[in-house]
Design a protein around this motif. Structure first.
Motif, PDB file in Angstrom:
ATOM      1  N   ASP A  71      49.477  21.905  44.216  1.00 29.77           N
ATOM      2  CA  ASP A  71      49.467  21.702  45.664  1.00 29.77           C
ATOM      3  C   ASP A  71      50.054  22.915  46.386  1.00 29.77           C
ATOM      4  O   ASP A  71      50.883  23.640  45.837  1.00 29.77           O
ATOM      5  CB  ASP A  71      50.277  20.453  46.045  1.00 29.77           C
ATOM      6  CG  ASP A  71      49.689  19.182  45.458  1.00 29.77           C
ATOM      7  OD1 ASP A  71      48.456  19.041  45.513  1.00 29.77           O
ATOM      8  OD2 ASP A  71      50.459  18.342  44.948  1.00 29.77           O
ATOM      9  N   GLY A  72      49.636  23.089  47.628  1.00 33.61           N
ATOM     10  CA  GLY A  72      50.259  24.095  48.489  1.00 33.61           C
ATOM     11  C   GLY A  72      49.856  25.521  48.233  1.00 33.61           C
ATOM     12  O   GLY A  72      50.621  26.445  48.557  1.00 33.61           O
ATOM     13  N   LEU A  73      48.675  25.757  47.670  1.00 32.39           N
ATOM     14  CA  LEU A  73      48.190  27.131  47.510  1.00 32.39           C
ATOM     15  C   LEU A  73      47.749  27.660  48.871  1.00 32.39           C
ATOM     16  O   LEU A  73      46.856  27.098  49.510  1.00 32.39           O
ATOM     17  CB  LEU A  73      47.031  27.170  46.511  1.00 32.39           C
ATOM     18  CG  LEU A  73      47.395  26.840  45.056  1.00 32.39           C
ATOM     19  CD1 LEU A  73      46.143  26.652  44.227  1.00 32.39           C
ATOM     20  CD2 LEU A  73      48.272  27.930  44.463  1.00 32.39           C
ATOM     21  N   GLU A  74      48.373  28.752  49.312  1.00 34.27           N
ATOM     22  CA  GLU A  74      48.104  29.289  50.645  1.00 34.27           C
ATOM     23  C   GLU A  74      46.725  29.936  50.714  1.00 34.27           C
ATOM     24  O   GLU A  74      46.274  30.593  49.773  1.00 34.27           O
ATOM     25  CB  GLU A  74      49.164  30.324  51.024  1.00 34.27           C
ATOM     26  CG  GLU A  74      50.580  29.765  51.104  1.00 34.27           C
ATOM     27  CD  GLU A  74      50.755  28.852  52.287  1.00 34.27           C
ATOM     28  OE1 GLU A  74      50.077  29.066  53.311  1.00 34.27           O
ATOM     29  OE2 GLU A  74      51.575  27.911  52.192  1.00 34.27           O
ATOM     30  N   ILE A  75      46.056  29.724  51.853  1.00 30.56           N
ATOM     31  CA  ILE A  75      44.715  30.273  52.082  1.00 30.56           C
ATOM     32  C   ILE A  75      44.803  31.458  53.033  1.00 30.56           C
ATOM     33  O   ILE A  75      45.443  31.382  54.085  1.00 30.56           O
ATOM     34  CB  ILE A  75      43.772  29.198  52.658  1.00 30.56           C
ATOM     35  CG1 ILE A  75      43.579  28.070  51.648  1.00 30.56           C
ATOM     36  CG2 ILE A  75      42.429  29.797  53.043  1.00 30.56           C
ATOM     37  CD1 ILE A  75      42.674  26.969  52.140  1.00 30.56           C
TER      38      ILE A  75
ATOM     39  N   GLU B   5      45.784  25.680  56.242  1.00 34.71           N
ATOM     40  CA  GLU B   5      46.593  26.773  55.718  1.00 34.71           C
ATOM     41  C   GLU B   5      46.788  26.723  54.211  1.00 34.71           C
ATOM     42  O   GLU B   5      47.216  27.708  53.609  1.00 34.71           O
ATOM     43  CB  GLU B   5      47.964  26.777  56.404  1.00 34.71           C
ATOM     44  CG  GLU B   5      47.887  27.022  57.907  1.00 34.71           C
ATOM     45  CD  GLU B   5      49.248  27.030  58.554  1.00 34.71           C
ATOM     46  OE1 GLU B   5      50.231  26.705  57.842  1.00 34.71           O
ATOM     47  OE2 GLU B   5      49.349  27.360  59.744  1.00 34.71           O
ATOM     48  N   SER B   6      46.532  25.576  53.582  1.00 37.04           N
ATOM     49  CA  SER B   6      46.745  25.471  52.144  1.00 37.04           C
ATOM     50  C   SER B   6      45.709  24.536  51.533  1.00 37.04           C
ATOM     51  O   SER B   6      45.006  23.817  52.243  1.00 37.04           O
ATOM     52  CB  SER B   6      48.158  24.956  51.844  1.00 37.04           C
ATOM     53  OG  SER B   6      48.336  23.645  52.344  1.00 37.04           O
ATOM     54  N   VAL B   7      45.641  24.564  50.210  1.00 39.34           N
ATOM     55  CA  VAL B   7      44.659  23.754  49.490  1.00 39.34           C
ATOM     56  C   VAL B   7      45.294  23.263  48.194  1.00 39.34           C
ATOM     57  O   VAL B   7      46.221  23.887  47.657  1.00 39.34           O
ATOM     58  CB  VAL B   7      43.392  24.586  49.199  1.00 39.34           C
ATOM     59  CG1 VAL B   7      43.708  25.708  48.236  1.00 39.34           C
ATOM     60  CG2 VAL B   7      42.272  23.712  48.669  1.00 39.34           C
ATOM     61  N   SER B   8      44.821  22.129  47.705  1.00 36.90           N
ATOM     62  CA  SER B   8      45.237  21.597  46.405  1.00 36.90           C
ATOM     63  C   SER B   8      44.089  21.747  45.421  1.00 36.90           C
ATOM     64  O   SER B   8      42.945  21.439  45.749  1.00 36.90           O
ATOM     65  CB  SER B   8      45.643  20.124  46.526  1.00 36.90           C
ATOM     66  OG  SER B   8      46.742  19.971  47.398  1.00 36.90           O
ATOM     67  N   LEU B   9      44.408  22.232  44.219  1.00 34.26           N
ATOM     68  CA  LEU B   9      43.385  22.444  43.194  1.00 34.26           C
ATOM     69  C   LEU B   9      43.789  21.737  41.909  1.00 34.26           C
ATOM     70  O   LEU B   9      44.979  21.707  41.558  1.00 34.26           O
ATOM     71  CB  LEU B   9      43.208  23.941  42.911  1.00 34.26           C
ATOM     72  CG  LEU B   9      42.782  24.841  44.074  1.00 34.26           C
ATOM     73  CD1 LEU B   9      42.715  26.290  43.599  1.00 34.26           C
ATOM     74  CD2 LEU B   9      41.442  24.409  44.642  1.00 34.26           C
ATOM     75  N   VAL B  10      42.804  21.163  41.214  1.00 35.13           N
ATOM     76  CA  VAL B  10      43.008  20.641  39.866  1.00 35.13           C
ATOM     77  C   VAL B  10      42.443  21.665  38.904  1.00 35.13           C
ATOM     78  O   VAL B  10      41.242  21.954  38.907  1.00 35.13           O
ATOM     79  CB  VAL B  10      42.317  19.273  39.682  1.00 35.13           C
ATOM     80  CG1 VAL B  10      42.492  18.787  38.239  1.00 35.13           C
ATOM     81  CG2 VAL B  10      42.875  18.258  40.656  1.00 35.13           C
ATOM     82  N   ILE B  11      43.313  22.235  38.066  1.00 36.07           N
ATOM     83  CA  ILE B  11      42.946  23.389  37.238  1.00 36.07           C
ATOM     84  C   ILE B  11      43.052  23.007  35.766  1.00 36.07           C
ATOM     85  O   ILE B  11      44.020  22.362  35.335  1.00 36.07           O
ATOM     86  CB  ILE B  11      43.857  24.592  37.549  1.00 36.07           C
ATOM     87  CG1 ILE B  11      43.783  24.927  39.044  1.00 36.07           C
ATOM     88  CG2 ILE B  11      43.456  25.804  36.717  1.00 36.07           C
ATOM     89  CD1 ILE B  11      44.742  26.002  39.472  1.00 36.07           C
ATOM     90  N   ASP B  12      42.088  23.432  35.014  1.00 30.31           N
ATOM     91  CA  ASP B  12      42.043  23.138  33.576  1.00 30.31           C
ATOM     92  C   ASP B  12      42.412  24.384  32.786  1.00 30.31           C
ATOM     93  O   ASP B  12      42.003  25.499  33.119  1.00 30.31           O
ATOM     94  CB  ASP B  12      40.633  22.670  33.192  1.00 30.31           C
ATOM     95  CG  ASP B  12      40.556  22.235  31.740  1.00 30.31           C
ATOM     96  OD1 ASP B  12      41.608  21.870  31.177  1.00 30.31           O
ATOM     97  OD2 ASP B  12      39.446  22.281  31.165  1.00 30.31           O
ATOM     98  N   GLY B  13      43.209  24.197  31.730  1.00 32.15           N
ATOM     99  CA  GLY B  13      43.475  25.271  30.790  1.00 32.15           C
ATOM    100  C   GLY B  13      44.503  26.290  31.240  1.00 32.15           C
ATOM    101  O   GLY B  13      44.385  27.473  30.884  1.00 32.15           O
ATOM    102  N   LEU B  14      45.502  25.884  31.989  1.00 29.34           N
ATOM    103  CA  LEU B  14      46.547  26.825  32.397  1.00 29.34           C
ATOM    104  C   LEU B  14      47.338  27.289  31.181  1.00 29.34           C
ATOM    105  O   LEU B  14      47.668  26.482  30.304  1.00 29.34           O
ATOM    106  CB  LEU B  14      47.497  26.177  33.406  1.00 29.34           C
ATOM    107  CG  LEU B  14      47.041  26.082  34.858  1.00 29.34           C
ATOM    108  CD1 LEU B  14      48.042  25.295  35.678  1.00 29.34           C
ATOM    109  CD2 LEU B  14      46.833  27.458  35.464  1.00 29.34           C
TER     110      LEU B  14
END
Length: 219
Positions: free
Chosen positions: A53-57, A78-87
């Protein structure tokens, strides 16, 4: 107006019960926060997909619904939430550190409230433990308030670097396109003010501790 002895006794009983509820309630909140931190950390270290959560755009666009309402003159996100695989593991550890710093304030303050409440229940609030607890709360508020945005910014920057160039803001043909900001930290100086205020309270406890020692010496 002087209260009757029985009324004073009842008020003292109620005060003690309320103080006991606050004291052990704070301890319970600290335990819950600690368990939640452990569960969240295990999820961050083991789950295949992780929500960030809270990745700035950078160069944010306007949401579609804004164009359908005439009362909105302009809009942006101003921000976006991403679901990321394989961190990778290194980023997961950073995210655990971010969660730990965020939870440390609540856990630490819960323990400190428990210590202060215990001293009040013993009718001896001005003790060395109370003084050090208040000073520890001062340092904790300032440290977590200033360090949390920094570690959050570092963790988000590593996430963006992992995702690579396609998620970055583009500037094709001189036109700025939206994308994720490489690095950003929002600094709030309010924790410094709260920490300094708690430091003054700690100094007052230390002064009260000296007065209590002098009083005990006269008895």
């Amino acid at each position: 107006m002087k209260l009757q002895p029985r009324t004073e006794q009842r008020l003292e009983v109620l005060n003690n019960r309320g103080l006991r509820a606050i004291t052990f309630g704070a301890l319970a909140v600290g335990v819950v926060n600690l368990v939640a931190l452990v569960l969240r950390s295990v999820h961050l270290l083991t789950a295949s997909e992780i929500r960030i959560d809270g990745l700035e755009i950078a160069n944010p666009g306007s949401p579609d619904f804004a164009d359908r309402v005439t009362a909105i003159s302009s809009a942006s996100y101003e921000s976006v939430s991403l679901v990321i695989d394989g961190l990778p593991t290194a980023i997961r550890v950073l995210l655990v550190g971010q969660e730990t710093v965020g939870a440390l304030l609540g856990i630490g303050l819960s323990v400190i409230v428990f210590i202060l409440g215990t001293r009040l229940l013993k009718k001896r609030p001005f003790a060395r433990s109370a003084t050090w607890s208040t000073l520890a709360a001062s340092v904790l508020v300032m440290a977590t308030g200033m360090f949390f945005p920094l570690i959050q910014g570092i963790a988000n920057a590593e996430v963006v670097r992992f995702l690579g160039e396609p998620v970055l803001a583009s500037h094709d043909s001189g036109i700025a396109g939206e994308g994720l900001m490489v690095f950003g930290v929002l600094v709030d100086f309010a924790p410094l003010a709260w920490g300094l205020a708690l430091g003054v309270v700690g100094a007052a406890f230390e002064f009260g501790e000296r007065l209590q020692r002098d009083s005990d010496g006269l008895v």
